[in-house]
Design an enzyme around this catalytic site. Structure first.
Site, mmCIF file in Angstrom:
data_model
loop_
_atom_site.group_PDB
_atom_site.id
_atom_site.type_symbol
_atom_site.label_atom_id
_atom_site.label_comp_id
_atom_site.label_asym_id
_atom_site.label_seq_id
_atom_site.Cartn_x
_atom_site.Cartn_y
_atom_site.Cartn_z
ATOM 1 C CE LYS A 167 -1.963 5.538 10.168
ATOM 2 N NZ LYS A 167 -2.100 6.316 11.420
ATOM 3 N N GLY A 255 1.482 14.513 13.889
ATOM 4 C CA GLY A 255 2.239 15.719 14.195
ATOM 5 C C GLY A 255 1.499 17.021 14.006
ATOM 6 C CG ASN A 276 -7.118 10.525 17.497
ATOM 7 O OD1 ASN A 276 -6.910 9.445 18.005
ATOM 8 N ND2 ASN A 276 -8.139 11.269 17.920
#
Length: 325
Positions: A167, A255, A276
């Site tokens: 990522k 977000g 997370n």
């Protein structure tokens, strides 16, 4: 010895039968079918059929009608559309329990010493989330240049023995943690040329998202709001435009604050959500992980079902014919 079971690597003793594997998976006595190295094995032979190192088992069962709703990343199929991170938990036990409750199959880890557990006697993160059971997704969190991000990915590949799925995130500043899109383009091009399978964090700009797809990223991950803010999806129409024009999976990243945010992302047609802080910073992270799992499933089903059209005025759900007034 190691064998492949439904695409996952599992390690067993030197002498083991199909029946032993089924018992280990709590599948003994279940109505299933088993294929060994592309050959169907009759159920009467499960106990006598010994396995060898490198054998491949496929175990199937009947499910309700309809198409498989899994999605594919880097050639591997996943049923869970919730991806989770490993930071901010109070300890390794909470990390393990929350990830298990989320049902996630892909787990992100930051490649730096403070996140792997280098102190003597401290548990290693990869012992808690074993690569034998999860797809580990190394990320470049904390990188503020293309050079640092590429270097981190190469270290991750070495750490995880040739692992190519990463990522990518290249941040612009520590206050907003917004992506530096120009540096992200540079890093993405270098990593794709170097053979990495790149999932890329970006802003909710449809033009930037499409360019990252054209560069060769296997998934594009627009933010819903600033990292760790919990503000939810601020620009749903931008996300919708990205989804409608994409030929690769689109996953909302950053977000999300609560379960309804995750459900909205899925109702927009996203292929998944990575989070997370929304789980780790909850008062009860394990319970929130379970809630997020259900929200992802509900949002996906709502998207597939197709919502009713919005109307300006009321529309009675009960027929008005035959009223006695």
């Amino acid at each position: 010895m190691k064998i492949q079971v439904n695409g996952d690597s599992r390690e067993y003793g030197d002498v083991i039968s199909i029946a032993d594997v089924l018992a280990d998976l709590n599948l003994s006595g279940k109505r299933i079918a088993v294929e060994l190295n592309l050959n169907i094995v009759p159920f009467t032979e499960y106990a006598s059929q010994a396995l060898q190192d490198g054998d491949r088992l496929e175990i199937v069962h009947a499910i309700g009608g309809g198409e498989d709703d899994s999605f594919v990343l880097a050639g591997k199929r996943y049923r869970s559309r919730l991806l989770v991170g490993t930071g901010k938990y109070k300890d390794m036990a909470e990390t393990r329990d929350a990830i298990a409750a989320s049902g996630a199959e892909i787990v992100t880890v930051a490649i730096r010493r403070t996140n792997i557990g280098q102190n003597p006697g401290e548990a290693n993160l990869l012992d808690v989330i074993s690569p034998d059971h999860y797809t580990i997704l190394p990320n470049t969190a904390g990188c503020y240049s293309a050079e640092d991000a590429v270097r981190t990915c190469r270290l991750a590949r070495e750490l995880l023995s040739g692992h190519k799925l990463v990522k990518l995130e290249v941040l612009a500043d520590p206050l907003t943690l917004f992506p530096d899109v120009a540096e992200t383009f540079v890093a993405a091009e270098l990593l794709v040329k170097d053979g990495f399978d790149v999932m890329v964090y970006t802003n909710d700009d449809p033009i930037a998202a499409k360019r990252l797809e054209d560069i060769g990223c296997i998934a594009v991950m627009p933010l819903a709001a600033p990292i760790g803010s919990g503000l939810g999806i601020r620009n749903p129409y931008n996300i919708l435009t990205i989804v409608e024009n994409a030929n690769v999976p689109i996953l909302v990243d950053a977000g999300v604050g609560t379960a309804s945010d995750a459900a909205i992302a899925m109702e927009l047609g996203c292929d998944g959500v990575l989070m997370n802080t929304a789980i780790a910073d909850a008062k009860n992270p394990v319970l929130m992980a379970s809630a997020m799992r259900k929200a992802i499933e509900a949002g996906r089903e709502a998207f597939l079902a197709g919502r009713m059209p919005r109307k300006r005025f009321a529309s009675a759900s009960s027929p008005i014919d035959g009223l006695f007034l």
